[in-house]
Design an enzyme around this catalytic site. Structure first.
Site, mmCIF file in Angstrom:
data_model
loop_
_atom_site.group_PDB
_atom_site.id
_atom_site.type_symbol
_atom_site.label_atom_id
_atom_site.label_comp_id
_atom_site.label_asym_id
_atom_site.label_seq_id
_atom_site.Cartn_x
_atom_site.Cartn_y
_atom_site.Cartn_z
ATOM 1 C CG HIS A 47 28.706 57.827 50.329
ATOM 2 N ND1 HIS A 47 29.270 57.494 49.109
ATOM 3 C CD2 HIS A 47 27.991 56.750 50.726
ATOM 4 C CE1 HIS A 47 28.910 56.253 48.800
ATOM 5 N NE2 HIS A 47 28.137 55.776 49.758
ATOM 6 C CG HIS A 71 23.165 53.711 49.619
ATOM 7 N ND1 HIS A 71 23.441 55.023 49.350
ATOM 8 C CD2 HIS A 71 24.368 53.129 49.874
ATOM 9 C CE1 HIS A 71 24.750 55.230 49.427
ATOM 10 N NE2 HIS A 71 25.337 54.100 49.748
ATOM 11 C CD GLU A 75 24.607 46.799 55.918
ATOM 12 O OE1 GLU A 75 25.707 46.442 56.376
ATOM 13 O OE2 GLU A 75 23.586 46.077 55.887
ATOM 14 C CG ASP A 76 27.048 52.621 57.454
ATOM 15 O OD1 ASP A 76 27.385 51.449 57.689
ATOM 16 O OD2 ASP A 76 27.400 53.251 56.436
ATOM 17 C CG ASP A 139 27.239 52.638 47.470
ATOM 18 O OD1 ASP A 139 27.796 53.554 48.104
ATOM 19 O OD2 ASP A 139 27.232 51.444 47.834
ATOM 20 C CG ASP A 261 39.197 50.122 18.607
ATOM 21 O OD1 ASP A 261 40.361 49.715 18.832
ATOM 22 O OD2 ASP A 261 38.200 49.710 19.235
HETATM 23 MN MN MN Z 1 27.415 53.726 50.300
#
Ligand code: MN
Length: 502
Positions: A47, A71, A75-76, A139, A261
């Site tokens: 990811h 990133h 969090e993880d 992300d 268009d």
């Molecule tokens: Mn992510």
């Protein structure tokens, strides 16, 4: 998933120290995420790496790419932001921190008390470093591409949030490539019925128009050549499903003949002068549709978009939009903010079209000429954030206003009539003057009365937006008319009865 894969997938030549930084970030992230799997069953590291590839293709800035790789760590995993700062420095750590804060913003549960606060943080973080937003969008784009592995209700939730929040931000940053993909993928999930209906209409229309377009394309190339206009390529572009849906059903009540268009031809010219020359040549050979000539070169859209648009009738009498732009404008329309700031900084247009990433080399040489890291960051606070502020209603709706806007502008931006009933305002919970200038992230509550208030001419001095000013002018005009009528009435009454007009 290897570091080599990452490096090979980004068409950019990084300096040795940049490669080193990226490899360190990759290893750091891979180790911390070890053992974790995505819903697809792949190793988690896939990811951040795929998100980095997405970002690298439009903005190969090594600090931003390191931030994408890192990133999800705070969090993880057990990794803390302090550890990231220790290994990668303040800039990258604060970007990672900004991205995880943005990740906490949930548009749907707007009753949560922290909602306003997080949304505010989000916009402030964004306006301080646009790169944070770009990392977050990369992300999200990868998450959207892999939505199929999530349960249906979660798919719908993420798609709805993306459509409402992230796609418009990509548009605001001018990254049309991302906006288009986010919109169409998420629209299909959120509202499959309308997606399919619109897609079918689009496909039918395309098959009808395709032959004419091919003919016009050939014709157009011939016209430009004989007129001696310098151009590089003429290509076709088809309208996206979501953008057609919005235009067709929200603006034209399903009347397809109003939309010119659906297919457009794009002429990429060498210089701005060539764009205007090409426009002139086109209008000599084809009948233009009145009112459809738009000069976004002289007057760019707020997100920096530049092009000339015109709609002409082809030999068969069907209308086609033609868009003219230089290759740099084309780059900017795809990459938005990443490319936009560059050509406003350099002030001149590069005629070098060999490499697609020339602008980043220009950036490097500009930096080497004495620009500092601070100048670099400063240049990323792009113009449209410099002169725009984001202000919130107590319920958390975001209003986008020009710098210097006051509570009066805000009131008219919230609701057309709210300004007419405004007796006061609270900024961040404190009573303030209605003429008070607003600041980035302010939460503004308008206090209203049941009866319309008397608006004085002074309000015009405090109103910065055209919307508020025209509302106030309209009020003053009607108010004056009312007074004049009453004055006339009174004057008539002061006369002897026989002299009064009937
Ligand atoms: Mn992510």
């Amino acid at each position: 998933m290897t570091f080599d894969h990452l490096l090979k997938s980004i068409p950019h030549k990084f300096k040795p120290e940049e490669v080193q930084l990226l490899e360190r970030a990759f290893e750091f992230s891979r180790r911390a995420h070890a053992g974790q799997k995505r819903k697809s069953g792949e190793d988690y590291i896939v990811h951040p790496v795929e998100a980095a590839i997405i970002l690298g293709k439009i903005f190969p800035d090594s600090a931003s790419l390191a931030a994408v790789l890192l990133h999800d760590l705070t969090e993880d995993t057990k990794v803390t932001i302090e550890e990231i700062e220790k290994s990668f420095g303040k800039t990258i750590a604060s970007m990672v921190d900004g991205v995880s804060k943005l990740g906490k913003v949930r548009l749907r549960n707007s009753k949560e008390p922290q909602y306003v606060e997080t949304l505010r943080k989000m916009f402030i973080a964004t306006s301080q470093d646009v790169r944070v937003m770009m990392v977050k969008l990369a992300d999200r784009l990868h998450n959207v591409r892999t939505l199929e592995f999530l349960p249906e209700d979660k798919q719908k939730k993420i798609a709805a949030e993306t459509l409402e929040m992230y796609a418009p931000i990509a548009g605001r940053l001018g990254i049309n490539k991302w906006k288009d993909e986010l919109e169409d993928t998420c629209f299909a999930i959120v509202d499959p019925e309308n997606f399919n209906k619109t897609k079918q209409l689009l496909d039918e229309e395309l098959s009808k128009k395709e032959k004419n377009m091919k003919q016009l394309e050939k014709d157009l190339i011939h016209v430009l050549r004989t007129e001696g206009v310098k151009f590089q390529i003429v290509t076709g572009r088809t309208k996206r499903v979501y953008s057609l849906y919005k235009k067709l059903f929200k603006k034209y009540h399903g009347d397809l003949s109003k939309i010119y268009d659906i297919i457009a031809l794009r002429v990429i010219c060498k210089s701005t002068a060539d764009c205007y020359a090409a426009l002139g040549a086109i209008h000599q050979h084809y009948q233009p549709v009145p009112g459809r000539i738009k000069d976004y070169i002289a007057m760019p859209k707020p997100n920096g978009y530049q092009s000339l648009h015109t709609t002409v009738f082809d030999r068969n009498g069907s209308g086609f939009e033609i868009q003219l732009r230089t290759d740099l404008m084309h780059e900017a329309a795809e990459r938005g903010v990443a490319a936009h700031w560059f050509y406003s900084e350099s002030g001149k247009q590069s005629t070098n079209t060999k490499g697609k990433l020339d602008w980043i080399h220009e950036l490097r040489s500009w930096q080497e000429e004495g620009g500092t890291e601070d100048d670099f960051l400063e240049s990323l606070k792009v113009d449209f954030f410099k002169d725009r502020i984001f202000v919130l209603t107590p319920k958390g709706d975001v209003k986008d206003l020009p710098t210097g806007a006051t509570c009066i502008d805000f009131a008219f931006a919230v609701h057309t009539d709210l300004g007419y009933y405004m007796m006061g305002a609270k900024i961040n919970g404190k009573m303030s003057k209605i003429s008070q200038e607003l600041e980035q992230g302010d939460v503004v509550e308008i206090l209203k009365t049941k009866q319309p208030v008397t608006i004085s001419r002074d309000w015009l001095k405090s109103a910065k937006t055209n919307n508020a000013r025209s509302r106030i002018r309209q009020y003053l005009k009607e108010h004056d008319k009312g007074i004049m009528a009453r004055v006339k009435e009174l004057r008539d009454f002061s006369l002897p009865t026989f002299m009064r007009k009937k």
